[in-house]
Design a protein around this motif. Structure first.
Motif, PDB file in Angstrom:
ATOM      1  N   ALA A 284      46.049  -0.371  32.300  1.00  0.00           N
ATOM      2  CA  ALA A 284      47.503  -0.422  32.194  1.00  0.00           C
ATOM      3  C   ALA A 284      47.972  -1.859  32.049  1.00  0.00           C
ATOM      4  CB  ALA A 284      48.148   0.217  33.427  1.00  0.00           C
ATOM      5  N   ALA A 285      49.122  -2.019  31.429  1.00  0.00           N
ATOM      6  CA  ALA A 285      49.750  -3.326  31.293  1.00  0.00           C
ATOM      7  C   ALA A 285      51.215  -3.127  30.920  1.00  0.00           C
ATOM      8  CB  ALA A 285      49.047  -4.164  30.228  1.00  0.00           C
ATOM      9  N   ARG A 286      52.062  -4.012  31.447  1.00  0.00           N
ATOM     10  CA  ARG A 286      53.489  -4.015  31.110  1.00  0.00           C
ATOM     11  C   ARG A 286      54.132  -2.653  31.331  1.00  0.00           C
ATOM     12  NH1 ARG A 286      51.319  -6.696  25.897  1.00  0.00           N
ATOM     13  NH2 ARG A 286      50.908  -8.803  26.634  1.00  0.00           N
ATOM     14  N   GLY A 287      53.723  -1.993  32.426  1.00  0.00           N
ATOM     15  CA  GLY A 287      54.341  -0.733  32.795  1.00  0.00           C
ATOM     16  C   GLY A 287      53.873   0.469  32.020  1.00  0.00           C
ATOM     17  N   GLU A 288      52.841   0.328  31.195  1.00  0.00           N
ATOM     18  CA  GLU A 288      52.344   1.451  30.406  1.00  0.00           C
ATOM     19  C   GLU A 288      50.862   1.649  30.666  1.00  0.00           C
ATOM     20  OE1 GLU A 288      52.138   3.016  25.741  1.00  0.00           O
ATOM     21  OE2 GLU A 288      53.254   1.206  26.279  1.00  0.00           O
ATOM     22  N   THR A 289      50.443   2.915  30.813  1.00  0.00           N
ATOM     23  CA  THR A 289      49.034   3.254  30.997  1.00  0.00           C
ATOM     24  C   THR A 289      48.439   3.643  29.650  1.00  0.00           C
ATOM     25  OG1 THR A 289      49.415   4.016  33.264  1.00  0.00           O
ATOM     26  CG2 THR A 289      47.399   4.763  32.179  1.00  0.00           C
ATOM     27  N   TYR A 290      47.349   2.981  29.288  1.00  0.00           N
ATOM     28  CA  TYR A 290      46.713   3.225  27.994  1.00  0.00           C
ATOM     29  C   TYR A 290      45.474   4.107  28.110  1.00  0.00           C
ATOM     30  CZ  TYR A 290      49.733  -0.613  26.615  1.00  0.00           C
ATOM     31  OH  TYR A 290      50.830  -1.400  26.389  1.00  0.00           O
ATOM     32  N   GLY A 291      44.931   4.221  29.317  1.00  0.00           N
ATOM     33  CA  GLY A 291      43.730   5.022  29.489  1.00  0.00           C
ATOM     34  C   GLY A 291      43.154   4.799  30.868  1.00  0.00           C
ATOM     35  N   ALA A 292      41.870   5.159  31.038  1.00  0.00           N
ATOM     36  CA  ALA A 292      41.211   5.029  32.342  1.00  0.00           C
ATOM     37  C   ALA A 292      39.773   4.594  32.141  1.00  0.00           C
ATOM     38  CB  ALA A 292      41.268   6.342  33.103  1.00  0.00           C
ATOM     39  N   LEU A 293      39.333   3.707  33.017  1.00  0.00           N
ATOM     40  CA  LEU A 293      37.930   3.279  33.087  1.00  0.00           C
ATOM     41  C   LEU A 293      37.285   3.976  34.272  1.00  0.00           C
ATOM     42  CD1 LEU A 293      35.451   1.426  32.516  1.00  0.00           C
ATOM     43  CD2 LEU A 293      36.565  -0.289  33.985  1.00  0.00           C
ATOM     44  N   THR A 294      36.201   4.721  34.006  1.00  0.00           N
ATOM     45  CA  THR A 294      35.460   5.392  35.081  1.00  0.00           C
ATOM     46  C   THR A 294      34.085   4.770  35.187  1.00  0.00           C
ATOM     47  OG1 THR A 294      36.633   7.474  34.664  1.00  0.00           O
ATOM     48  CG2 THR A 294      34.616   7.591  35.964  1.00  0.00           C
ATOM     49  N   LEU A 295      33.745   4.326  36.389  1.00  0.00           N
ATOM     50  CA  LEU A 295      32.430   3.765  36.699  1.00  0.00           C
ATOM     51  C   LEU A 295      31.792   4.618  37.783  1.00  0.00           C
ATOM     52  CD1 LEU A 295      33.388   0.019  36.818  1.00  0.00           C
ATOM     53  CD2 LEU A 295      31.406   0.839  35.563  1.00  0.00           C
ATOM     54  N   GLY A 296      30.464   4.751  37.745  1.00  0.00           N
ATOM     55  CA  GLY A 296      29.824   5.555  38.770  1.00  0.00           C
ATOM     56  C   GLY A 296      28.373   5.179  38.998  1.00  0.00           C
ATOM     57  N   TYR A 297      27.845   5.672  40.124  1.00  0.00           N
ATOM     58  CA  TYR A 297      26.436   5.509  40.467  1.00  0.00           C
ATOM     59  C   TYR A 297      25.756   6.867  40.432  1.00  0.00           C
ATOM     60  CZ  TYR A 297      27.049   0.679  42.022  1.00  0.00           C
ATOM     61  OH  TYR A 297      27.299  -0.659  42.062  1.00  0.00           O
ATOM     62  N   SER A 298      24.556   6.889  39.879  1.00  0.00           N
ATOM     63  CA  SER A 298      23.732   8.091  39.905  1.00  0.00           C
ATOM     64  C   SER A 298      22.746   8.070  41.054  1.00  0.00           C
ATOM     65  CB  SER A 298      22.972   8.225  38.570  1.00  0.00           C
ATOM     66  OG  SER A 298      23.877   8.305  37.488  1.00  0.00           O
ATOM     67  N   ARG A 299      22.585   6.935  41.681  1.00  0.00           N
ATOM     68  CA  ARG A 299      21.626   6.786  42.783  1.00  0.00           C
ATOM     69  C   ARG A 299      22.313   7.020  44.122  1.00  0.00           C
ATOM     70  NH1 ARG A 299      19.992   0.821  41.567  1.00  0.00           N
ATOM     71  NH2 ARG A 299      22.151   0.871  40.802  1.00  0.00           N
ATOM     72  N   PRO A 300      21.723   7.841  44.977  1.00  0.00           N
ATOM     73  CA  PRO A 300      22.306   8.047  46.312  1.00  0.00           C
ATOM     74  C   PRO A 300      22.356   6.743  47.099  1.00  0.00           C
ATOM     75  CG  PRO A 300      20.640   9.708  45.819  1.00  0.00           C
ATOM     76  CD  PRO A 300      20.510   8.660  44.754  1.00  0.00           C
ATOM     77  N   GLY A 301      23.320   6.653  47.979  1.00  0.00           N
ATOM     78  CA  GLY A 301      23.418   5.473  48.832  1.00  0.00           C
ATOM     79  C   GLY A 301      24.254   4.355  48.250  1.00  0.00           C
ATOM     80  N   HIS A 302      24.707   4.523  47.024  1.00  0.00           N
ATOM     81  CA  HIS A 302      25.559   3.506  46.407  1.00  0.00           C
ATOM     82  C   HIS A 302      26.990   4.037  46.337  1.00  0.00           C
ATOM     83  CE1 HIS A 302      21.603   2.085  45.196  1.00  0.00           C
ATOM     84  NE2 HIS A 302      22.143   0.934  44.851  1.00  0.00           N
ATOM     85  N   GLY A 303      27.940   3.161  46.579  1.00  0.00           N
ATOM     86  CA  GLY A 303      29.335   3.574  46.527  1.00  0.00           C
ATOM     87  C   GLY A 303      30.232   2.393  46.237  1.00  0.00           C
ATOM     88  N   TYR A 304      31.535   2.636  46.299  1.00  0.00           N
ATOM     89  CA  TYR A 304      32.520   1.613  45.978  1.00  0.00           C
ATOM     90  C   TYR A 304      33.383   1.336  47.195  1.00  0.00           C
ATOM     91  CZ  TYR A 304      31.059   2.257  41.172  1.00  0.00           C
ATOM     92  OH  TYR A 304      30.308   2.315  40.027  1.00  0.00           O
ATOM     93  N   GLY A 305      33.155   0.154  47.804  1.00  0.00           N
ATOM     94  CA  GLY A 305      33.949  -0.268  48.941  1.00  0.00           C
ATOM     95  C   GLY A 305      35.188  -1.027  48.494  1.00  0.00           C
TER      96      GLY A 305
END
Length: 569
Positions: A284-305
């Motif tokens: 997003a920028a200037r009050g408009e959303t253009y899309g979404a970025l999705t990131l992920g882990y396939s390995r157990p024990g990993h996450g996003y703090g």
């Protein structure tokens, strides 16, 4: 005498050992404890009587699980076997009450030939002296230091990643290209896989790119393409983010599953990626959303703090700004290109003569505008040909181009004189009624009867020379030229040229964007144009124009206008 101090070397050493705060023990050659000072008792709880004659390894050494480690792994015993001094930090010794005490230690062998105080080392190894002290605080400090260093290194690496992403994304304004670069940069630095879902201006949703650290490009390609639209009342995390929600962290596929079609499509992606955890951030920028970025882990024990979330949001925010600029650029470029094209009139087909034209806009919006071609019938039956370029690039240049084009067309219709006279008159009119400062142009008259012969009379005002290609592949540049338009004091110095146009010959007029490219030699580019024109001489006129543009390869730094005329056979 009673009360006298025993100052023999051995006695002095004994008193020092007894007074030390550090633990000191000694063993014989088989590892049985032969000495134990008060410092050792304070650290490990055992009295001297409890340890003397016991095997040091069995009594004191422990691994992380509290078990006696194999003797082959004990560095203390290795020092005893090899006779080489050793030391260790943060190793576990057994306390009398069962606790494990973290200790640092130094061990030195005792030799059969040792003389107290001499420091000599001769004979066989007769035992070992071990000095040890509690190291829990030291280990904790060292562990904290290592953790902080790791945090700093991780922060620095992520700052470098964000800087690299900013540099790479700023190098292009093509949406799909910049998003493909993005996912390649964030994997594996910020996840095992990544994908981008884009809101298309017409309301559609498209997964424009995806990548996985262990999946092939062919497998990934099947995941890209159109997605269901965003529902009016979003329930799934992706739909909420695309509707303007903040970043969402999910623990796996179960958290994205919903009864809405878009949520089902996202769940299917998570299944393919074997997602264990993921984060979805708005672009997003200037009050408009253009899309979404999705990131992920396939390995157990990993996450996003929290720290990971901040980094991903920063990357997404920067990407959103680049997307905003890319769309603004595309809008400006499309506007300028549309204006330019609308100003270029349809070509006539005068009798047996054939005309073709091409216009290729510059790759940057700020470079579009100013180039034009024109062809029109004149009152005396001749056909007027014009190729021109207004100095400057932008919408203003396109507007000035329209002014000059219309003035030239009117003057050519009204004046029956030579082309040089028309351009001289145009100089004076430009100075009086137009804000166009400088321009280059070629104005020519093609004269002849349906049965031929055909002649070209032309005048060149500072423009690249037209190319004449004969039917047998011969090529000639029409080099006669004079000063640019916009300098009325220099009028009269432009010569008129006259040339016979043989049957099935092709006259090519073009703007400088075709032959002038940064970092190349103009003479080489003109030679290339001439060579390709010769090879293409016998193609139908539309094909010749297309192939010439394809083979000469304009640099894209300027517009290209091309006008071609072919005489009948």
């Amino acid at each position: 005498m009673t009360g006298d101090v025993d100052d023999r070397p051995g006695a002095t050493h004994g008193r020092l050992v007894e007074a030390m705060n550090s633990g000191v023990l000694a063993t014989d050659e088989s590892g049985l404890i032969t000495a134990w000072n008060p410092g050792a008792q304070r650290l490990l709880g055992y009295t001297r009587d409890e340890v003397l004659g016991k095997r040091m390894h069995l009594l004191l050494r422990r691994d992380a699980a509290g078990h006696v480690p194999p003797e082959r792994d004990c560095r203390l015993l290795r020092a005893l076997r090899t006779g080489v001094s050793a030391h260790g930090d943060g190793e576990r010794f057994a306390h009398r009450d069962g606790r494990l005490v973290m200790c640092s230690w130094s061990a030195a062998p005792i030799y059969t030939g040792d003389q107290a105080g001499t420091g000599s080392a001769t004979g066989a190894v007769a035992g070992l002296v071990v000095v040890f002290q509690a190291a829990a605080d030291q280990v904790a400090v060292e562990r904290e230091r290592r953790d902080r260093l790791a945090q700093v290194q991780r922060a620095n690496s992520r700052l470098a990643l964000v800087a690299e992403i900013t540099t790479v994304l700023s190098s292009t304004l093509n949406e799909k290209d910049l998003l493909r670069r993005l996912v390649r940069l964030v994997v594996p630095a910020l996840g095992d896989w990544a994908e981008v879902d884009l809101l298309i201006p017409d309301g559609r949703v498209e997964r424009v790119t995806a990548t996985h650290r262990e999946m092939s490009a062919a497998d990934i390609a099947g995941l890209e393409g159109p997605l269901p639209p965003v529902p009016r009342t979003p329930r799934g995390p992706l739909a909420r983010v695309l509707r303007g929600s903040a970043t969402v962290v999910v623990s796996g596929g179960a958290d994205v599953r919903s009864d809405e079609p878009l949520g089902a499509a996202q769940y299917e992606l998570f299944q393919v990626m074997d997602a264990q955890s993921a984060i979805i951030a708005p672009l997003a920028a200037r009050g408009e959303t253009y899309g979404a970025l999705t990131l992920g882990y396939s390995r157990p024990g990993h996450g996003y703090g929290p720290d990971d979330k901040l980094v991903v949001e920063d990357v997404a925010r920067r990407t959103g700004l680049v997307l905003a600029n890319a769309r603004l650029y595309a809008e400006q470029r499309n506007t300028a290109e549309a204006m330019q094209r609308n100003l270029l009139t349809p070509l006539p087909q005068p009798g047996a003569l054939r005309l073709e034209a091409r216009y290729v806009p510059a790759t940057q919006a700020s470079w579009v505008g100013g180039d034009w071609y024109d062809a029109f019938a004149l009152p005396d039956g001749a056909t007027g040909l014009v190729i021109g370029d207004i100095v400057g690039h932008d919408l203003h240049a396109a507007a000035r181009m329209a002014e000059v084009r219309n003035m030239l067309r009117a003057l050519a219709w009204d004046m029956a004189g030579p082309p040089s006279g028309v351009l001289a008159r145009l100089d004076r009119v430009m100075a009086a009624v137009s804000d166009a400062e400088l321009a280059t142009a070629v104005f020519g008259r093609v004269e002849g009867s349906p049965a031929g012969p055909w002649h070209l009379r032309w005048c060149n005002a500072g423009h690249p020379p037209p190319l004449l290609i004969t039917g047998d592949g011969g090529t000639h540049f029409l080099d006669e030229h004079g000063p640019l338009l916009g300098e009325p004091d220099l009028t009269g110095t432009r010569p008129d040229g006259t040339r016979l146009l043989p049957p099935l010959s092709t006259l090519v007029l073009y703007t400088d964007g075709l032959v002038e490219t940064r970092g190349t030699d103009l003479a080489d580019r003109l030679t290339s144009l001439r060579r390709h024109g010769s090879h293409l001489a016998q193609l139908p006129l539309p094909d010749l124009c297309d192939k010439l543009l394809e083979r000469v390869e304009p640099g894209g730094e300027d517009d290209v206008a091309l006008l071609a005329l072919r005489t009948p056979g």
